[in-house]
Write a protein that holds these residues in place. Structure first.
Motif, PDB file in Angstrom:
ATOM      1  N   GLU A  84       0.742  -1.135   0.036  1.00  0.00           N
ATOM      2  CA  GLU A  84       0.043   0.112  -0.210  1.00  0.00           C
ATOM      3  C   GLU A  84       0.811   1.377  -0.055  1.00  0.00           C
ATOM      4  O   GLU A  84       0.673   2.157  -0.807  1.00  0.00           O
ATOM      5  CB  GLU A  84      -1.060  -0.090   1.122  1.00  0.00           C
ATOM      6  N   LYS A  85       2.024   1.244   0.884  1.00  0.00           N
ATOM      7  CA  LYS A  85       2.750   2.378   1.021  1.00  0.00           C
ATOM      8  C   LYS A  85       3.655   2.601  -0.490  1.00  0.00           C
ATOM      9  O   LYS A  85       3.692   3.826  -0.731  1.00  0.00           O
ATOM     10  CB  LYS A  85       3.724   2.258   2.039  1.00  0.00           C
ATOM     11  N   LEU A  86       4.127   1.466  -1.009  1.00  0.00           N
ATOM     12  CA  LEU A  86       4.687   1.590  -2.302  1.00  0.00           C
ATOM     13  C   LEU A  86       3.765   2.198  -3.426  1.00  0.00           C
ATOM     14  O   LEU A  86       4.240   2.850  -4.178  1.00  0.00           O
ATOM     15  CB  LEU A  86       5.340   0.266  -2.430  1.00  0.00           C
ATOM     16  N   GLY A  95      12.327   4.862  -8.298  1.00  0.00           N
ATOM     17  CA  GLY A  95      13.454   4.991  -8.829  1.00  0.00           C
ATOM     18  C   GLY A  95      14.469   5.150  -7.967  1.00  0.00           C
ATOM     19  O   GLY A  95      15.535   4.676  -7.830  1.00  0.00           O
ATOM     20  N   GLN A  96      14.242   6.145  -7.192  1.00  0.00           N
ATOM     21  CA  GLN A  96      15.316   6.532  -5.976  1.00  0.00           C
ATOM     22  C   GLN A  96      15.408   5.438  -5.027  1.00  0.00           C
ATOM     23  O   GLN A  96      16.558   5.209  -4.533  1.00  0.00           O
ATOM     24  CB  GLN A  96      14.693   7.812  -5.291  1.00  0.00           C
ATOM     25  N   LEU A  97      14.232   4.879  -4.585  1.00  0.00           N
ATOM     26  CA  LEU A  97      14.458   3.609  -3.907  1.00  0.00           C
ATOM     27  C   LEU A  97      15.264   2.499  -4.326  1.00  0.00           C
ATOM     28  O   LEU A  97      16.129   1.787  -3.850  1.00  0.00           O
ATOM     29  CB  LEU A  97      13.214   3.112  -3.446  1.00  0.00           C
ATOM     30  N   LYS A  98      14.954   2.325  -5.694  1.00  0.00           N
ATOM     31  CA  LYS A  98      16.012   1.325  -6.463  1.00  0.00           C
ATOM     32  C   LYS A  98      17.485   1.827  -6.354  1.00  0.00           C
ATOM     33  O   LYS A  98      18.002   0.828  -6.268  1.00  0.00           O
ATOM     34  CB  LYS A  98      15.499   1.238  -7.866  1.00  0.00           C
ATOM     35  N   ALA A 104      23.364   0.206  -1.499  1.00  0.00           N
ATOM     36  CA  ALA A 104      23.454  -0.445  -0.221  1.00  0.00           C
ATOM     37  C   ALA A 104      23.718  -1.654  -0.298  1.00  0.00           C
ATOM     38  O   ALA A 104      24.847  -2.248   0.463  1.00  0.00           O
ATOM     39  CB  ALA A 104      22.194  -0.293   0.341  1.00  0.00           C
ATOM     40  N   ILE A 105      23.589  -2.429  -1.558  1.00  0.00           N
ATOM     41  CA  ILE A 105      24.219  -3.731  -1.767  1.00  0.00           C
ATOM     42  C   ILE A 105      25.338  -4.069  -2.715  1.00  0.00           C
ATOM     43  O   ILE A 105      25.804  -4.988  -2.777  1.00  0.00           O
ATOM     44  CB  ILE A 105      23.143  -4.822  -2.239  1.00  0.00           C
ATOM     45  N   LYS A 106      25.846  -2.834  -3.211  1.00  0.00           N
ATOM     46  CA  LYS A 106      27.070  -2.990  -3.972  1.00  0.00           C
ATOM     47  C   LYS A 106      28.234  -3.436  -3.321  1.00  0.00           C
ATOM     48  O   LYS A 106      28.195  -2.887  -2.027  1.00  0.00           O
ATOM     49  CB  LYS A 106      27.180  -1.918  -4.905  1.00  0.00           C
TER      50      LYS A 106
END
Length: 121
Positions: A84-86, A95-98, A104-106
């Motif tokens: 719902e929030k997404l 896009g910013q979250l992506k 963060a995971i690189k």
């Protein structure tokens, strides 16, 4: 003016809360918060209110996670976003979250300096 003061207080509180993060996460979080606040500096009043409400909720959730961490002594970072929030997010925000997730995971880059690679002037 009152909203600007509230935004500054919230901004400072978020950065203070990041002090307890590991250095890499702190740097990432600080950059993200600074960019987001800069991006919304000239937002319309309704959007600015929503922006501040969401960051206030994020701050409260981070504080709750920190309290839980202190009780369990296990690090918990971030919050779970509901579908719902997404769905409320604009494409730009998704896009910013992506981008944030990718950052963060690189893998961490290791820098090695050999003795023969000195600066020459």
């Amino acid at each position: 003016a009152a909203m600007a003061g509230g935004a500054r207080r919230l901004y400072r509180r978020l950065l203070q809360l990041h002090r307890s993060l590991p250095p890499a996460l702190r740097d990432l979080g600080d950059r993200y918060v600074k960019e987001e606040f800069r991006r919304h500096k000239a937002a319309e009043p309704a959007e600015a209110q929503r922006f501040l409400r969401e960051w206030e909720a994020t701050l409260i959730q981070q504080q709750i996670n920190e309290d839980k961490q202190n009780l369990r002594e296990k690090a918990v970072y971030g919050i779970q976003l509901t579908e719902e929030k997404l769905n409320d997010f604009r494409d730009e925000q998704i896009g910013q979250l992506k981008e944030l997730m990718d950052e963060a995971i690189k893998p961490k880059k290791k820098i090695t300096i050999s003795k023969d690679s000195e600066y020459k002037t």
